[in-house]
Design a protein around this motif. Structure first.
Motif, PDB file in Angstrom:
ATOM      1  N   VAL A 464     -22.557  23.313  -0.807  1.00 41.27           N
ATOM      2  CA  VAL A 464     -23.985  23.452  -1.116  1.00 41.27           C
ATOM      3  C   VAL A 464     -24.150  24.308  -2.366  1.00 41.27           C
ATOM      4  N   LEU A 465     -24.828  23.731  -3.356  1.00 47.26           N
ATOM      5  CA  LEU A 465     -25.163  24.456  -4.580  1.00 47.26           C
ATOM      6  C   LEU A 465     -26.566  25.040  -4.432  1.00 47.26           C
ATOM      7  N   VAL A 466     -26.688  26.341  -4.606  1.00 45.58           N
ATOM      8  CA  VAL A 466     -27.969  27.037  -4.469  1.00 45.58           C
ATOM      9  C   VAL A 466     -28.408  27.540  -5.845  1.00 45.58           C
ATOM     10  N   VAL A 467     -29.610  27.156  -6.254  1.00 40.30           N
ATOM     11  CA  VAL A 467     -30.163  27.624  -7.527  1.00 40.30           C
ATOM     12  C   VAL A 467     -31.449  28.397  -7.229  1.00 40.30           C
ATOM     13  N   ALA A 468     -31.465  29.646  -7.588  1.00 37.62           N
ATOM     14  CA  ALA A 468     -32.631  30.495  -7.313  1.00 37.62           C
ATOM     15  C   ALA A 468     -32.575  31.681  -8.252  1.00 37.62           C
ATOM     16  N   ASN A 469     -33.700  32.400  -8.313  1.00 36.16           N
ATOM     17  CA  ASN A 469     -33.725  33.626  -9.105  1.00 36.16           C
ATOM     18  C   ASN A 469     -34.532  34.694  -8.381  1.00 36.16           C
ATOM     19  N   ARG A 470     -35.808  34.751  -8.616  1.00 38.08           N
ATOM     20  CA  ARG A 470     -36.596  35.841  -8.016  1.00 38.08           C
ATOM     21  C   ARG A 470     -36.706  35.717  -6.503  1.00 38.08           C
ATOM     22  N   THR A 471     -36.476  34.527  -5.972  1.00 39.05           N
ATOM     23  CA  THR A 471     -36.574  34.328  -4.523  1.00 39.05           C
ATOM     24  C   THR A 471     -35.213  34.385  -3.842  1.00 39.05           C
ATOM     25  N   LEU A 472     -34.183  34.792  -4.584  1.00 39.24           N
ATOM     26  CA  LEU A 472     -32.829  34.719  -4.047  1.00 39.24           C
ATOM     27  C   LEU A 472     -32.656  35.561  -2.789  1.00 39.24           C
ATOM     28  N   GLY A 473     -33.304  36.706  -2.741  1.00 37.31           N
ATOM     29  CA  GLY A 473     -33.166  37.560  -1.571  1.00 37.31           C
ATOM     30  C   GLY A 473     -34.258  37.373  -0.541  1.00 37.31           C
ATOM     31  N   SER A 474     -35.036  36.296  -0.638  1.00 43.21           N
ATOM     32  CA  SER A 474     -36.174  36.096   0.266  1.00 43.21           C
ATOM     33  C   SER A 474     -35.734  35.694   1.662  1.00 43.21           C
ATOM     34  N   ALA A 475     -36.555  35.987   2.632  1.00 39.29           N
ATOM     35  CA  ALA A 475     -36.264  35.628   4.022  1.00 39.29           C
ATOM     36  C   ALA A 475     -36.258  34.115   4.201  1.00 39.29           C
ATOM     37  N   GLU A 476     -37.145  33.416   3.468  1.00 38.24           N
ATOM     38  CA  GLU A 476     -37.238  31.960   3.607  1.00 38.24           C
ATOM     39  C   GLU A 476     -35.946  31.272   3.159  1.00 38.24           C
ATOM     40  N   LEU A 477     -35.401  31.706   2.030  1.00 42.28           N
ATOM     41  CA  LEU A 477     -34.166  31.097   1.553  1.00 42.28           C
ATOM     42  C   LEU A 477     -32.995  31.470   2.458  1.00 42.28           C
ATOM     43  N   HIS A 493     -22.289  27.873  -3.231  1.00 44.38           N
ATOM     44  CA  HIS A 493     -22.103  28.336  -4.609  1.00 44.38           C
ATOM     45  C   HIS A 493     -23.495  28.637  -5.170  1.00 44.38           C
ATOM     46  N   VAL A 494     -23.742  29.901  -5.500  1.00 47.32           N
ATOM     47  CA  VAL A 494     -25.063  30.345  -5.939  1.00 47.32           C
ATOM     48  C   VAL A 494     -25.081  30.465  -7.461  1.00 47.32           C
ATOM     49  N   ILE A 565     -27.915  20.138  -2.619  1.00 49.80           N
ATOM     50  CA  ILE A 565     -28.480  21.142  -3.525  1.00 49.80           C
ATOM     51  C   ILE A 565     -29.676  21.807  -2.844  1.00 49.80           C
ATOM     52  N   VAL A 566     -29.760  23.117  -2.971  1.00 49.66           N
ATOM     53  CA  VAL A 566     -30.927  23.878  -2.503  1.00 49.66           C
ATOM     54  C   VAL A 566     -31.542  24.579  -3.713  1.00 49.66           C
ATOM     55  N   ILE A 567     -32.811  24.302  -3.957  1.00 50.60           N
ATOM     56  CA  ILE A 567     -33.543  24.960  -5.047  1.00 50.60           C
ATOM     57  C   ILE A 567     -34.671  25.776  -4.435  1.00 50.60           C
TER      58      ILE A 567
END
Length: 608
Positions: A464-477, A493-494, A565-567
């Motif tokens: 699983v490829l994870v692409v995130a930035n400001r929400t990377l530490g969010s509870a939802e993700l 892989h983030v 992929i998770v965005i």
């Protein structure tokens, strides 16, 4: 996250103080005051006082917002927060447009002064040279801009102070062989020879001569203590306007007859000559040239920084965020200077058509910007209250509402006055075009069909490829990643795009340290998330990706070969990724199942 780097010191307290003091003193005071006096009579200093009160109110309102919520976008960001993205977008582009036209105009004005000493100098070539010199000053470093502006402003202030001291001695009987004489205030048709109402007619012209007071709030973002600098600039503007503008206008009307021919060219030169000061013409021409170069220098700075901010909000090409090793937004400066050079060429070859259109279509823009500042402060103050504000607008909401009405009255006066009506209408047209472009882009993005995600084969994803930035530490993700890897040997892989916009650093940091802060913010964010997932036994690694999110995603697909992929994005109203349709474009380009997680920004961190 860990401590982010302190904002690098680019402008010293000494430089910023002089920028704030000299920001409102332009060639309009030295030359334009004669026009105002002829249009209003001896009471012209009242006109300067009325216009000055409006500017003081605007600066106080701006200071309230800037001190409580420092932002590199200054009033553009406050308009966005108060009225919506359309307001921030249009304010930023209008302000940029205003200054790039002014830059070209000031280069031509400077060249005309040089022609007084070198009559054979080609106007267009001299204008180009002056513009190129000020562009080079801005390109070298922020501190070089600050140092040039310090000396430019210092010379302007010194000239005004010299006039105030000598003029006061001349008027109030402290001059050798001269007694106190205020007769010019009433001797030529009375104090209001054109009627008391004429005092308000010149307010429009005077406000334009005071433009630049807001530059200190933009430059403060690259100083050691932005909040302190803004608060100081807002407080000192009262004294600056009262002394430099009102005081100068009063002394001019005392020394010279309001209807005298000597006011037509340069009232300060005429006043010095009336006092018997030798070489007055050459001295004042040098001072006016300094004022012109100062306006050109600070105009280039203001335009480039606003363009940089627009790029940092994804409302201008992101390539304009690139900075040099000295922390200078080179591409934003060059892009702004190109329009200035075009104005010079237009003045040389198409003065009565294209150049006139450019001047008129930007003529009322600064009034629009000031009006939006006033409306934004009023809306935000009603919305958020006054708790925690260290700088507050006086007598809110009365003075805020009075200021808004007064700015609308200034626009109405521009329409009533036939000489400025075309400026108002063309400026409104320019604003309408910018707003139309904003909504056309929104409509285009919203009307694109949603792309369905390819169906998985039912087996749990293995990579699983994870692409995130400001929400990377969010509870939802976090919850979605745990769900995906709950019952399977899934490897993650983030990828965190190394982008100031997506990292949030572009909201609080200027060009000098933007990329340094962005890298540290993104690195801390990535490391914290990877550590948290590994602590739960999840197999995960991560990298910092390209500053272009889609390129970072493509690089991750190439190197990691995911089957899913998770965005993760911010909500639609604040997400740049959603605005540019990143999720659907990822589905189209890579043909993989894409899970879209909408989350709030991680509340445990701040890029500031």
């Amino acid at each position: 996250m860990g401590e982010s780097p302190a904002l690098k010191k680019a402008l010293s307290e000494r430089q910023l103080r002089m920028i704030a003091i000299g920001g409102v003193i332009g060639a309009g005071l030295f030359v334009g005051s004669g026009v105002v006096i002829k249009a209003t009579g001896p009471g012209a200093f009242i006109t300067y006082a009325l216009a000055g009160i409006l500017v003081i109110m605007i600066m106080r309102m701006l200071a309230e917002m800037a001190v409580s919520n420092p932002s590199t976008g200054s009033f553009s960001d406050y308009s966005r927060a108060a009225l919506g993205d359309w307001a921030g977008f249009s304010t930023g582009w209008l302000y940029w447009y205003f200054w790039v036209v002014v830059v070209g105009f000031e280069a031509i004005a400077g060249a005309k002064i040089i022609q007084l000493w070198i009559p054979g100098a080609p106007l267009w070539l001299t204008s180009m040279v002056l513009l190129a010199l000020m562009t080079a000053t801005n390109l070298f470093s922020v501190s070089s801009f600050g140092e040039f502006e310090f000396w430019f402003a210092g010379l302007k202030v010194a000239a005004i102070i010299a006039f105030l001291v000598l003029g006061s001695c001349f008027v109030f009987g402290l001059w050798p062989g001269k007694s106190m004489d205020l007769s010019n205030l009433t001797a030529h048709g009375g104090f209001f020879p054109l009627g008391a109402g004429a005092v308000t007619v010149g307010v429009v012209t005077v406000i334009f001569s005071m433009m630049g007071a807001e530059i200190a709030t933009i430059a403060a973002a690259e100083s050691e203590n932005p909040q302190k600098a803004v608060a100081r600039a807002a407080n000192s503007v009262i004294v600056r306007i009262a002394v430099f503008f009102v005081g100068s206008a009063f002394l001019l009307t005392c020394i010279l007859p309001w209807n005298g021919a000597e006011l037509a060219a340069s009232p300060f030169v005429s006043a010095f000559q009336a006092m018997g000061i030798p070489y007055a013409q050459h001295i004042m021409n040098a001072v006016v040239l300094t004022a012109v170069l100062s306006c050109l220098n600070s105009g280039m700075y203001s335009a480039s920084r606003m363009l940089f901010v627009l790029a940092a909000r994804r409302e201008a090409p992101p390539q304009l965020m690139k900075v040099s090793a000295n922390g200078v937004p080179v591409r934003a400066i060059l892009a702004s200077s190109v329009i200035g050079f075009f104005c010079v060429i237009a003045a040389a070859f198409w003065e009565s058509t294209i150049f006139t259109f450019l001047l008129n279509s930007s003529g009322a823009v600064i009034i629009f910007v000031y009006l939006l500042i006033a409306i934004s402060q009023t809306v935000l103050r009603f919305r958020n209250g006054s708790e925690g504000l260290t700088v507050k607008m006086w007598l809110f909401p009365v003075l805020s509402l009075v200021t808004i009405v007064a700015m609308i009255a200034v626009l109405a006066q521009m329409y009533i006055d036939g000489s400025t009506r075309s400026q108002l209408l063309l400026s409104l047209g320019a604003w309408a075009v910018i707003i139309a472009l904003f909504f056309a882009n929104r409509w285009f993005v919203a009307s694109r069909p949603t792309v369905a995600s390819p169906q998985s084969d039912g087996a749990p994803p293995a990579r699983v490829l994870v692409v995130a930035n400001r929400t990377l530490g969010s509870a939802e993700l976090g919850a979605e990643l745990r769900r995906i890897g709950a019952d399977a040997d899934t490897r993650f892989h983030v990828v965190v795009p190394l982008n100031p916009i997506d990292a949030g650093a572009g909201e609080t940091h200027g060009p000098l340290d933007l990329w340094t802060v962005t890298e540290q913010v993104a690195s801390d964010r990535l490391q914290r998330t990877v550590d948290a997932l590994r602590a739960e036994g999840v197999e995960v690694d991560g990298v910092l990706g390209d500053y272009r999110p889609l390129r970072a995603l493509a690089d991750g697909v190439t190197s990691f070969h995911p089957d899913h992929i998770v965005i993760s994005t911010l909500p639609p109203e604040t997400s740049v990724w959603q605005r540019f349709d990143m999720v659907d474009r990822a589905r189209l380009e890579h043909g993989l199942p894409v899970t879209h997680v909408v989350a709030a920004a991680d509340t445990e961190e701040s890029p500031a």
